[in-house]
Write a protein that holds these residues in place. Sequence first.
Motif, short mmCIF file in Angstrom:
data_model
loop_
_atom_site.label_atom_id
_atom_site.label_comp_id
_atom_site.label_asym_id
_atom_site.label_seq_id
_atom_site.Cartn_x
_atom_site.Cartn_y
_atom_site.Cartn_z
N LYS A 87 0.82 -1.22 0.00
CA LYS A 87 0.00 0.00 0.00
C LYS A 87 0.85 1.27 0.00
CE LYS A 87 -3.76 -2.49 0.36
NZ LYS A 87 -4.75 -2.63 -0.74
N GLY A 88 2.16 1.11 0.19
CA GLY A 88 3.06 2.25 0.08
C GLY A 88 3.07 3.22 1.24
N VAL A 89 2.88 2.73 2.46
CA VAL A 89 2.86 3.63 3.60
C VAL A 89 4.23 4.29 3.81
CG1 VAL A 89 2.37 3.82 6.08
CG2 VAL A 89 1.00 2.29 4.65
N HIS A 90 5.31 3.59 3.50
CA HIS A 90 6.65 4.20 3.60
C HIS A 90 6.78 5.37 2.63
CE1 HIS A 90 6.67 1.03 0.58
NE2 HIS A 90 7.72 1.59 0.00
N VAL A 91 6.19 5.24 1.44
CA VAL A 91 6.18 6.35 0.49
C VAL A 91 5.31 7.49 1.03
CG1 VAL A 91 5.62 7.06 -1.88
CG2 VAL A 91 6.52 4.76 -1.44
N LEU A 92 4.18 7.14 1.60
CA LEU A 92 3.26 8.12 2.17
C LEU A 92 3.95 9.01 3.21
CD1 LEU A 92 0.24 9.09 2.59
CD2 LEU A 92 0.15 7.38 4.42
N LEU A 93 4.73 8.40 4.10
CA LEU A 93 5.41 9.18 5.13
C LEU A 93 6.43 10.13 4.52
CD1 LEU A 93 5.84 6.51 7.95
CD2 LEU A 93 4.11 8.31 7.77
N GLU A 94 7.09 9.71 3.47
CA GLU A 94 8.03 10.60 2.78
C GLU A 94 7.28 11.73 2.08
OE1 GLU A 94 11.14 12.63 1.38
OE2 GLU A 94 11.15 11.08 2.93
N VAL A 95 6.14 11.41 1.48
CA VAL A 95 5.30 12.46 0.88
C VAL A 95 4.94 13.50 1.93
CG1 VAL A 95 3.01 12.94 -0.11
CG2 VAL A 95 4.33 10.98 -0.93
N PHE A 96 4.54 13.04 3.10
CA PHE A 96 4.13 13.99 4.13
C PHE A 96 5.30 14.82 4.63
CE2 PHE A 96 3.08 15.26 8.50
CZ PHE A 96 1.98 16.06 8.21
N ARG A 97 6.49 14.24 4.74
CA ARG A 97 7.67 15.03 5.14
C ARG A 97 7.86 16.21 4.19
NH1 ARG A 97 9.89 9.74 5.79
NH2 ARG A 97 10.22 9.22 7.99
N GLN A 98 7.71 15.94 2.89
CA GLN A 98 7.89 17.00 1.90
C GLN A 98 6.77 18.03 1.98
OE1 GLN A 98 8.92 15.61 -2.06
NE2 GLN A 98 9.90 13.77 -1.24
N VAL A 99 5.55 17.57 2.17
CA VAL A 99 4.41 18.49 2.27
C VAL A 99 4.54 19.36 3.52
CG1 VAL A 99 1.92 18.63 2.67
CG2 VAL A 99 2.82 17.03 0.96
N ALA A 100 4.92 18.75 4.64
CA ALA A 100 4.99 19.49 5.92
C ALA A 100 6.07 20.56 5.89
CB ALA A 100 5.25 18.51 7.06
N ARG A 101 7.12 20.37 5.09
CA ARG A 101 8.13 21.42 4.96
C ARG A 101 7.54 22.69 4.35
NH1 ARG A 101 12.01 17.11 3.85
NH2 ARG A 101 11.62 17.27 1.61
N GLU A 102 6.58 22.50 3.46
CA GLU A 102 5.94 23.63 2.79
C GLU A 102 4.72 24.13 3.55
OE1 GLU A 102 7.10 25.01 -0.05
OE2 GLU A 102 8.79 23.59 -0.07
N LEU A 103 4.00 23.22 4.18
CA LEU A 103 2.78 23.56 4.93
C LEU A 103 2.90 22.96 6.33
CD1 LEU A 103 -0.06 22.87 2.30
CD2 LEU A 103 0.83 25.10 3.03
N PRO A 104 3.55 23.67 7.26
CA PRO A 104 3.78 23.11 8.60
C PRO A 104 2.50 22.76 9.35
CG PRO A 104 5.19 25.01 8.21
CD PRO A 104 4.22 24.97 7.08
N ALA A 105 1.37 23.39 9.00
CA ALA A 105 0.12 23.11 9.70
C ALA A 105 -0.57 21.85 9.17
CB ALA A 105 -0.84 24.30 9.58
N ALA A 106 -0.03 21.24 8.13
CA ALA A 106 -0.67 20.06 7.55
C ALA A 106 -0.64 18.89 8.53
CB ALA A 106 0.04 19.66 6.26
N GLN A 107 -1.62 18.03 8.40
CA GLN A 107 -1.69 16.82 9.23
C GLN A 107 -2.00 15.62 8.35
OE1 GLN A 107 -5.12 17.15 11.95
NE2 GLN A 107 -5.95 18.71 10.56
N LEU A 108 -1.48 14.48 8.75
CA LEU A 108 -1.70 13.22 8.04
C LEU A 108 -2.38 12.24 8.98
CD1 LEU A 108 -1.25 11.12 5.74
CD2 LEU A 108 1.02 10.68 6.75
N VAL A 109 -3.49 11.69 8.53
CA VAL A 109 -4.19 10.66 9.29
C VAL A 109 -4.15 9.37 8.49
CG1 VAL A 109 -6.42 9.89 10.18
CG2 VAL A 109 -5.67 12.25 10.54
N ILE A 110 -3.70 8.30 9.14
CA ILE A 110 -3.65 6.96 8.55
C ILE A 110 -4.64 6.11 9.32
CG2 ILE A 110 -2.19 4.93 8.17
CD1 ILE A 110 0.23 6.87 8.15
N VAL A 111 -5.56 5.48 8.61
CA VAL A 111 -6.54 4.62 9.26
C VAL A 111 -6.56 3.27 8.57
CG1 VAL A 111 -8.46 5.55 7.87
CG2 VAL A 111 -8.94 4.38 10.04
N GLY A 112 -6.43 2.21 9.36
CA GLY A 112 -6.45 0.88 8.77
C GLY A 112 -5.77 -0.14 9.67
#
Length: 301
Positions: A117-142
């Motif tokens: 499902k690529g959760v390791h890729v997801l966390l890297e995506v969020f690292r990059q997003v959070a650098r640009e948008l520090p208020a962003a949040q990621l929720v993983i459910v499953g």
Amino acid sequence: DRPLGLLIAKGASNGAGRQLLSIHNIDYGWCLSSRRIDRLFFAKGFARCDRILPVSDFLGSYLARRVPSIDPQRMHTLHNGVDPQVFSPNGAARYRESFGLSPGPLILFAGRIDPRKGVHVLLEVFRQVARELPAAQLVIVGPKGSYWHRRPMPYPRRMQAQADRMTGVQILDPIYDRARLARLYASADVACLPFCSEEAFGLTTIELQACGVPVVTTTIGGVPETVLDGRTGFLVAPHDAQAMAERVLRVLRDQPLRDRMRREARALIEASFSWPVLADRLLRHYEAVLASTPAAAPDLT
């Protein structure tokens, strides 16, 4: 995934019944001790089906390669569907508080915490997003296990450890109440599903879009059949965290784009993936089979 069932069902009806087979999985040939024997049973079983309904064009092509003896005239794609009454965008904003979520930009992932499902890729995506948008949040459910292993395996434990070290990431327990899950979906600004392994269809993508959520996902398996690239979300190559982060940021930063994608996503589901639409298509398949010549029984010797 039970090839003997195809043969037994036809035999039990003494050839008088008609068989429509819906195929949802690409993992065939694992239920007996010998894959070679399995495939033989599958081929003979499929030959007895009056119509075969894979849930995606991708799965139909895959099946045709695996079992080339299937009559292509008897194979027709019938996509999975979603209940648009349960999965809807109604009242999206007010649901966040019930899940303990902040008002900041919300990225959602729903699915097993599994390398496919690529959760390791997801966390890297969020690292990059959070650098640009520090208020962003990621929720993983499953679920953190699998169908075969109920307890967390090494991969989900690693993903949990990484998430615990990151700001803005929450991993929620699986939600099996569909109405509550739909409320979580509807609260998201964008979904990120970085599939790394072939999916036969991608049910989560249509559930999210039914809730009016733009979906950023990958061009793998049957998933591209469920998302209109640039209209209801974005499709990128698997494993490309940078491209996925760029698309996620584009959706989060562009309110008019996000609003348009929300509307088009819901419209796509209502027109092509809702239960009423799919039920009507299935009924037409039944009618066509009843009006056709039955499939001939194969030689089992």
